[in-house]
Design a protein around this motif. Structure first.
Motif, PDB file in Angstrom:
ATOM      1  N   ALA A   1     -12.064  -0.383 -35.401  1.00 38.28           N
ATOM      2  CA  ALA A   1     -13.287  -0.320 -34.601  1.00 38.28           C
ATOM      3  C   ALA A   1     -13.015  -0.758 -33.164  1.00 38.28           C
ATOM      4  O   ALA A   1     -12.316  -1.749 -32.918  1.00 38.28           O
ATOM      5  N   GLY A   2     -13.562   0.009 -32.208  1.00 38.77           N
ATOM      6  CA  GLY A   2     -13.475  -0.373 -30.798  1.00 38.77           C
ATOM      7  C   GLY A   2     -12.158  -0.052 -30.128  1.00 38.77           C
ATOM      8  O   GLY A   2     -11.973  -0.389 -28.953  1.00 38.77           O
ATOM      9  N   SER A   3     -11.225   0.590 -30.820  1.00 34.96           N
ATOM     10  CA  SER A   3      -9.937   0.900 -30.199  1.00 34.96           C
ATOM     11  C   SER A   3      -9.872   2.383 -29.839  1.00 34.96           C
ATOM     12  O   SER A   3     -10.487   3.225 -30.485  1.00 34.96           O
TER      13      SER A   3
ATOM     14  N   GLU B   1     -21.439   0.452 -25.718  1.00 35.32           N
ATOM     15  CA  GLU B   1     -20.577  -0.707 -25.962  1.00 35.32           C
ATOM     16  C   GLU B   1     -19.095  -0.401 -25.798  1.00 35.32           C
ATOM     17  O   GLU B   1     -18.265  -1.312 -25.786  1.00 35.32           O
ATOM     18  N   HIS B   2     -18.754   0.876 -25.671  1.00 41.23           N
ATOM     19  CA  HIS B   2     -17.349   1.235 -25.474  1.00 41.23           C
ATOM     20  C   HIS B   2     -16.974   1.363 -24.000  1.00 41.23           C
ATOM     21  O   HIS B   2     -15.825   1.671 -23.679  1.00 41.23           O
ATOM     22  N   ASN B   3     -17.919   1.136 -23.116  1.00 37.57           N
ATOM     23  CA  ASN B   3     -17.626   1.112 -21.681  1.00 37.57           C
ATOM     24  C   ASN B   3     -16.637  -0.011 -21.398  1.00 37.57           C
ATOM     25  O   ASN B   3     -16.884  -1.174 -21.732  1.00 37.57           O
ATOM     26  N   GLY B   4     -15.499   0.330 -20.818  1.00 38.58           N
ATOM     27  CA  GLY B   4     -14.475  -0.664 -20.508  1.00 38.58           C
ATOM     28  C   GLY B   4     -13.361  -0.771 -21.531  1.00 38.58           C
ATOM     29  O   GLY B   4     -12.393  -1.513 -21.309  1.00 38.58           O
ATOM     30  N   VAL B   5     -13.440  -0.044 -22.639  1.00 36.92           N
ATOM     31  CA  VAL B   5     -12.376  -0.082 -23.652  1.00 36.92           C
ATOM     32  C   VAL B   5     -11.074   0.454 -23.058  1.00 36.92           C
ATOM     33  O   VAL B   5     -11.065   1.477 -22.363  1.00 36.92           O
ATOM     34  N   ASP B   6      -9.991  -0.244 -23.333  1.00 35.86           N
ATOM     35  CA  ASP B   6      -8.674   0.173 -22.844  1.00 35.86           C
ATOM     36  C   ASP B   6      -8.148   1.309 -23.720  1.00 35.86           C
ATOM     37  O   ASP B   6      -8.046   1.166 -24.940  1.00 35.86           O
TER      38      ASP B   6
ATOM     39  N   PRO C   1      -5.595  17.583 -14.192  1.00 38.90           N
ATOM     40  CA  PRO C   1      -4.927  18.722 -14.847  1.00 38.90           C
ATOM     41  C   PRO C   1      -3.859  18.291 -15.840  1.00 38.90           C
ATOM     42  O   PRO C   1      -3.594  19.002 -16.819  1.00 38.90           O
ATOM     43  N   ASP C   2      -3.262  17.113 -15.605  1.00 33.06           N
ATOM     44  CA  ASP C   2      -2.243  16.618 -16.529  1.00 33.06           C
ATOM     45  C   ASP C   2      -2.844  16.104 -17.834  1.00 33.06           C
ATOM     46  O   ASP C   2      -2.119  15.886 -18.810  1.00 33.06           O
ATOM     47  N   LEU C   3      -4.164  15.884 -17.867  1.00 28.84           N
ATOM     48  CA  LEU C   3      -4.817  15.448 -19.103  1.00 28.84           C
ATOM     49  C   LEU C   3      -5.069  16.603 -20.070  1.00 28.84           C
ATOM     50  O   LEU C   3      -5.303  16.382 -21.257  1.00 28.84           O
ATOM     51  N   LEU C   4      -5.033  17.826 -19.575  1.00 27.59           N
ATOM     52  CA  LEU C   4      -5.286  18.968 -20.445  1.00 27.59           C
ATOM     53  C   LEU C   4      -4.215  19.059 -21.533  1.00 27.59           C
ATOM     54  O   LEU C   4      -3.015  18.935 -21.253  1.00 27.59           O
ATOM     55  N   GLY C   5      -4.643  19.239 -22.758  1.00 21.22           N
ATOM     56  CA  GLY C   5      -3.736  19.287 -23.891  1.00 21.22           C
ATOM     57  C   GLY C   5      -3.405  17.932 -24.477  1.00 21.22           C
ATOM     58  O   GLY C   5      -2.797  17.848 -25.555  1.00 21.22           O
ATOM     59  N   ARG C   6      -3.794  16.860 -23.802  1.00 21.67           N
ATOM     60  CA  ARG C   6      -3.549  15.516 -24.332  1.00 21.67           C
ATOM     61  C   ARG C   6      -4.569  15.204 -25.420  1.00 21.67           C
ATOM     62  O   ARG C   6      -5.644  15.806 -25.500  1.00 21.67           O
ATOM     63  N   LEU C   7      -4.242  14.230 -26.253  1.00 22.09           N
ATOM     64  CA  LEU C   7      -5.140  13.807 -27.328  1.00 22.09           C
ATOM     65  C   LEU C   7      -5.814  12.494 -26.958  1.00 22.09           C
ATOM     66  O   LEU C   7      -5.147  11.569 -26.498  1.00 22.09           O
ATOM     67  N   ILE C   8      -7.118  12.416 -27.168  1.00 21.96           N
ATOM     68  CA  ILE C   8      -7.806  11.136 -27.095  1.00 21.96           C
ATOM     69  C   ILE C   8      -8.324  10.830 -28.490  1.00 21.96           C
ATOM     70  O   ILE C   8      -8.904  11.697 -29.161  1.00 21.96           O
ATOM     71  N   VAL C   9      -8.071   9.611 -28.942  1.00 20.18           N
ATOM     72  CA  VAL C   9      -8.434   9.205 -30.294  1.00 20.18           C
ATOM     73  C   VAL C   9      -9.354   7.998 -30.217  1.00 20.18           C
ATOM     74  O   VAL C   9      -9.067   7.015 -29.519  1.00 20.18           O
ATOM     75  N   HIS C  10     -10.473   8.095 -30.909  1.00 22.16           N
ATOM     76  CA  HIS C  10     -11.419   6.979 -31.001  1.00 22.16           C
ATOM     77  C   HIS C  10     -12.313   7.200 -32.213  1.00 22.16           C
ATOM     78  O   HIS C  10     -12.697   8.331 -32.519  1.00 22.16           O
ATOM     79  N   GLY C  11     -12.654   6.124 -32.880  1.00 15.47           N
ATOM     80  CA  GLY C  11     -13.625   6.194 -33.955  1.00 15.47           C
ATOM     81  C   GLY C  11     -13.255   7.135 -35.083  1.00 15.47           C
ATOM     82  O   GLY C  11     -14.134   7.749 -35.695  1.00 15.47           O
TER      83      GLY C  11
END
Length: 252
Positions: free
Chosen positions: A186-188, A150-155, A20-30
């Motif tokens: 790439a990959g971050s 290939e992004h499995n395991g990315v920090d 529930p604390d992840l709601l409203g958070r931003l995830i950025v990739h690619g």
């Protein structure tokens, strides 16, 4: 909307607390930023029969037993990728599935990745994907973010100086960029503070499409948000396949 990165300690908690604390958070990739509006929590070995890790560590779920804050990306139904964020310390095997979100940065790029996946238009061409549908559902969300095997395991935890996170402010800015869209390394990946909803707007209920622990209320979403995916109860399938969540690993 805050672009400060979430620390690793944020994820070093039980998944049903992190979710529930992840709601409203931003995830950025690619080159795409998504504000999360729907997630599901999955527990560890011997605890949650709907989790991939219920029977212990395997080559497929090994990332879930790694450090918190890493992406666990898996392939399902022979056609889709789904993304999760690992929770708890190493060897605990727990994660939160990212089910849906609003694309708030890199909309054009997200739409190009999703192009051709809509219903056919009357003239035979693909129907444009509506903004609300760009990341509405776990597979769509992974496509919009450009997440693949290939992004499995990315920090997804940024441990450098906050000001050194590349181009985040420009990525989510509504103002046109004279020099074009920012280039994302790439990959971050990174998860940012974003703008959490008011506590009263958060709802919880059973997880989507699973047949075991089906009443556990570990699906969390923002009430009334148009990007939240519709709830669907489990429907038996004729073939043996993984479900569209961290749950229901295929039986051997």
């Amino acid at each position: 909307m805050s672009t400060a990165p979430l620390p690793r300690a944020f994820f070093d908690r039980p998944s049903h607390e992190v979710a529930p604390d992840l709601l409203g958070r931003l995830i950025v990739h690619g080159g795409v930023a998504v504000r999360l509006t729907e997630v599901e929590a999955y527990g560890g070995p011997g605890e949650d029969p709907a989790a991939h890790t219920y029977r212990g560590k395997t080559a497929r779920n090994a990332v879930m037993f790694g450090p918190p804050g890493h992406l666990y990306v898996y392939f399902t139904y022979g056609m889709h990728f789904c993304a999760n964020l690992v929770c708890l310390p190493e060897d605990q095997g727990s994660a939160v599935l990212l089910r849906a979100g609003e694309v708030v940065g890199g909309v054009g790029l997200a739409r190009s990745r999703r192009s051709g996946r809509g219903a056919p238009a009357g003239d035979g061409g693909p129907r444009p994907v509506a903004d609300r549908d760009l990341g509405r559902g776990p597979a769509r969300l992974a496509v919009a973010l450009g997440l693949l095997r290939e992004h499995n395991g990315v920090d997804a935890v940024w441990e450098g100086p906050p000001g050194a996170i590349p181009a985040v402010d420009r990525l989510i800015s509504a103002a046109p960029q004279a020099d074009g869209p920012p280039v994302w390394p790439a990959g971050s990946a990174v998860v940012l503070e974003g703008r959490p909803p008011e506590p009263g707007a958060i709802r919880s209920g059973p997880r989507t499409g699973i047949s075991t622990a089906k009443d556990t209320p570990w699906r969390f979403w923002v009430e009334g948000d148009p990007t939240v995916s519709p709830y669907r109860a489990h429907m038996p399938r004729r073939r043996n396949a993984a479900a569209t969540s961290v749950g229901e690993a295929p039986r051997s």
